[in-house]
Design a protein around this motif. Structure first.
Motif, PDB file in Angstrom:
ATOM      1  N   GLU A 144       0.828  -1.209   0.000  1.00  0.00           N
ATOM      2  CA  GLU A 144       0.000   0.000   0.000  1.00  0.00           C
ATOM      3  C   GLU A 144       0.858   1.253   0.000  1.00  0.00           C
ATOM      4  O   GLU A 144       0.586   2.227  -0.717  1.00  0.00           O
ATOM      5  CB  GLU A 144      -0.914  -0.019   1.232  1.00  0.00           C
ATOM      6  CG  GLU A 144      -1.893   1.136   1.295  1.00  0.00           C
ATOM      7  CD  GLU A 144      -2.813   1.036   2.496  1.00  0.00           C
ATOM      8  OE1 GLU A 144      -3.566   1.991   2.735  1.00  0.00           O
ATOM      9  OE2 GLU A 144      -2.771  -0.008   3.170  1.00  0.00           O
ATOM     10  N   ALA A 147       2.399   1.743  -3.466  1.00  0.00           N
ATOM     11  CA  ALA A 147       1.412   2.242  -4.417  1.00  0.00           C
ATOM     12  C   ALA A 147       1.122   3.719  -4.185  1.00  0.00           C
ATOM     13  O   ALA A 147       0.980   4.504  -5.134  1.00  0.00           O
ATOM     14  CB  ALA A 147       0.131   1.421  -4.323  1.00  0.00           C
ATOM     15  N   ALA A 148       1.026   4.107  -2.910  1.00  0.00           N
ATOM     16  CA  ALA A 148       0.775   5.517  -2.598  1.00  0.00           C
ATOM     17  C   ALA A 148       1.938   6.399  -3.041  1.00  0.00           C
ATOM     18  O   ALA A 148       1.741   7.500  -3.558  1.00  0.00           O
ATOM     19  CB  ALA A 148       0.525   5.678  -1.094  1.00  0.00           C
ATOM     20  N   ALA A 151       1.801   6.794  -6.742  1.00  0.00           N
ATOM     21  CA  ALA A 151       0.724   7.707  -7.112  1.00  0.00           C
ATOM     22  C   ALA A 151       1.126   9.157  -6.850  1.00  0.00           C
ATOM     23  O   ALA A 151       0.838  10.049  -7.667  1.00  0.00           O
ATOM     24  CB  ALA A 151      -0.546   7.366  -6.325  1.00  0.00           C
ATOM     25  N   ASP A 193      -3.310   5.876  -9.245  1.00  0.00           N
ATOM     26  CA  ASP A 193      -4.433   5.948  -8.311  1.00  0.00           C
ATOM     27  C   ASP A 193      -5.196   4.625  -8.278  1.00  0.00           C
ATOM     28  O   ASP A 193      -5.615   4.150  -7.208  1.00  0.00           O
ATOM     29  CB  ASP A 193      -5.377   7.086  -8.717  1.00  0.00           C
ATOM     30  CG  ASP A 193      -4.741   8.455  -8.497  1.00  0.00           C
ATOM     31  OD1 ASP A 193      -3.803   8.530  -7.676  1.00  0.00           O
ATOM     32  OD2 ASP A 193      -5.169   9.426  -9.150  1.00  0.00           O
ATOM     33  N   GLU A 196      -3.222   2.146  -6.278  1.00  0.00           N
ATOM     34  CA  GLU A 196      -3.337   2.422  -4.840  1.00  0.00           C
ATOM     35  C   GLU A 196      -4.667   1.923  -4.302  1.00  0.00           C
ATOM     36  O   GLU A 196      -4.743   1.321  -3.227  1.00  0.00           O
ATOM     37  CB  GLU A 196      -3.196   3.918  -4.592  1.00  0.00           C
ATOM     38  CG  GLU A 196      -3.258   4.315  -3.113  1.00  0.00           C
ATOM     39  CD  GLU A 196      -3.123   5.806  -2.915  1.00  0.00           C
ATOM     40  OE1 GLU A 196      -3.059   6.235  -1.764  1.00  0.00           O
ATOM     41  OE2 GLU A 196      -3.093   6.537  -3.915  1.00  0.00           O
ATOM     42  N   GLN A 200      -5.251  -0.966  -1.490  1.00  0.00           N
ATOM     43  CA  GLN A 200      -6.047  -0.715  -0.286  1.00  0.00           C
ATOM     44  C   GLN A 200      -7.146  -1.757  -0.141  1.00  0.00           C
ATOM     45  O   GLN A 200      -7.414  -2.260   0.958  1.00  0.00           O
ATOM     46  CB  GLN A 200      -6.658   0.685  -0.365  1.00  0.00           C
ATOM     47  CG  GLN A 200      -7.520   1.063   0.835  1.00  0.00           C
ATOM     48  CD  GLN A 200      -6.710   1.151   2.108  1.00  0.00           C
ATOM     49  OE1 GLN A 200      -5.573   1.585   2.087  1.00  0.00           O
ATOM     50  NE2 GLN A 200      -7.284   0.726   3.228  1.00  0.00           N
TER      51      GLN A 200
END
Length: 216
Positions: A144, A147-148, A151, A193, A196, A200
């Motif tokens: 996570e 990925a954030a 992004a 996005d 992400e 999540q």
């Protein structure tokens, strides 16, 4: 006569020694415990635990490798069904050696080698489950965070491209190139996005599964 690499030789030849250890392993798996001399028990222990590891894998290749040592098919069947199931939660230490009184006559040290069939204590089971849950949570959290970060990087690059496009429109230079770069980077930001959001969602599913296991 050639000397063995580790420990004293237990028989007249290496081939005889392998056969003797194979017979002892067969008796151990068939009866659960055997009484022998201490040196033989120490030499038998790594062989028996290796065979149990093969049994826990349960595939055809492992069964064939076990059959090279244990020729009794009924014992192999018991090893791969009953004993492997009993050792499923253990990660090692499948056998136990207990010293007993010396043998009468030659005073040789004796020992009992047996399979450890007792279930893990409640505390050990809880600790093992907690460690597994921690590893899963850490992996999901790392995915996570990555990925954030991707992004955020893509979003920053898209903003920069938009600013460059605005400047290009104002100056009238490379307008088409700047606009195309802004569009491409905005697509990259959208993909980041989505990644992400997917990470999540996977983390939420893993957390729900962990809670369900705790409720059981």
């Amino acid at each position: 006569m050639p000397q063995p690499k580790k420990g004293p030789r237990l028989a007249s030849s290496p081939a005889h020694e392998r056969l003797m250890l194979a017979n002892m392993a067969t008796s151990l798996f068939a009866n659960g415990r055997i009484t022998t001399t201490l040196p033989k028990a120490k030499r038998l222990r790594p062989l028996a635990e290796r065979l149990i590891t093969f049994a826990k894998r349960g595939d055809l290749h492992s069964r064939r490798r076990t059959m090279r040592v244990i020729r009794d098919k009924s014992v192999v069947h018991k090893l791969f069904t009953e004993i492997a199931e009993q050792m499923a939660e253990r990660e090692g230490g499948y056998t136990r050696i207990t010293k007993i009184a010396p043998r009468r006559g030659d005073n040789a040290p004796q020992a009992v080698i047996e399979l450890v069939t007792e279930p893990l204590s409640a505390k050990q089971s809880v600790v093992k489950e907690a460690e597994s849950a921690t590893k899963v949570a850490a992996k999901d959290e790392a995915a996570e965070v990555n990925a954030a970060a991707d992004a955020a990087i893509a979003e920053g690059a898209a903003d920069q491209a938009v600013e460059q496009a605005v400047e290009a429109n104002e100056t009238g230079e490379n307008v088409q190139t700047a606009d195309q770069a802004a569009i491409d980077l905005e697509k990259t930001a959208d993909q980041a996005d989505q990644a992400e959001a997917s990470a999540q969602e996977e983390a939420d599913v893993a957390e729900d599964a962990e809670k369900a296991d705790e409720d059981k």
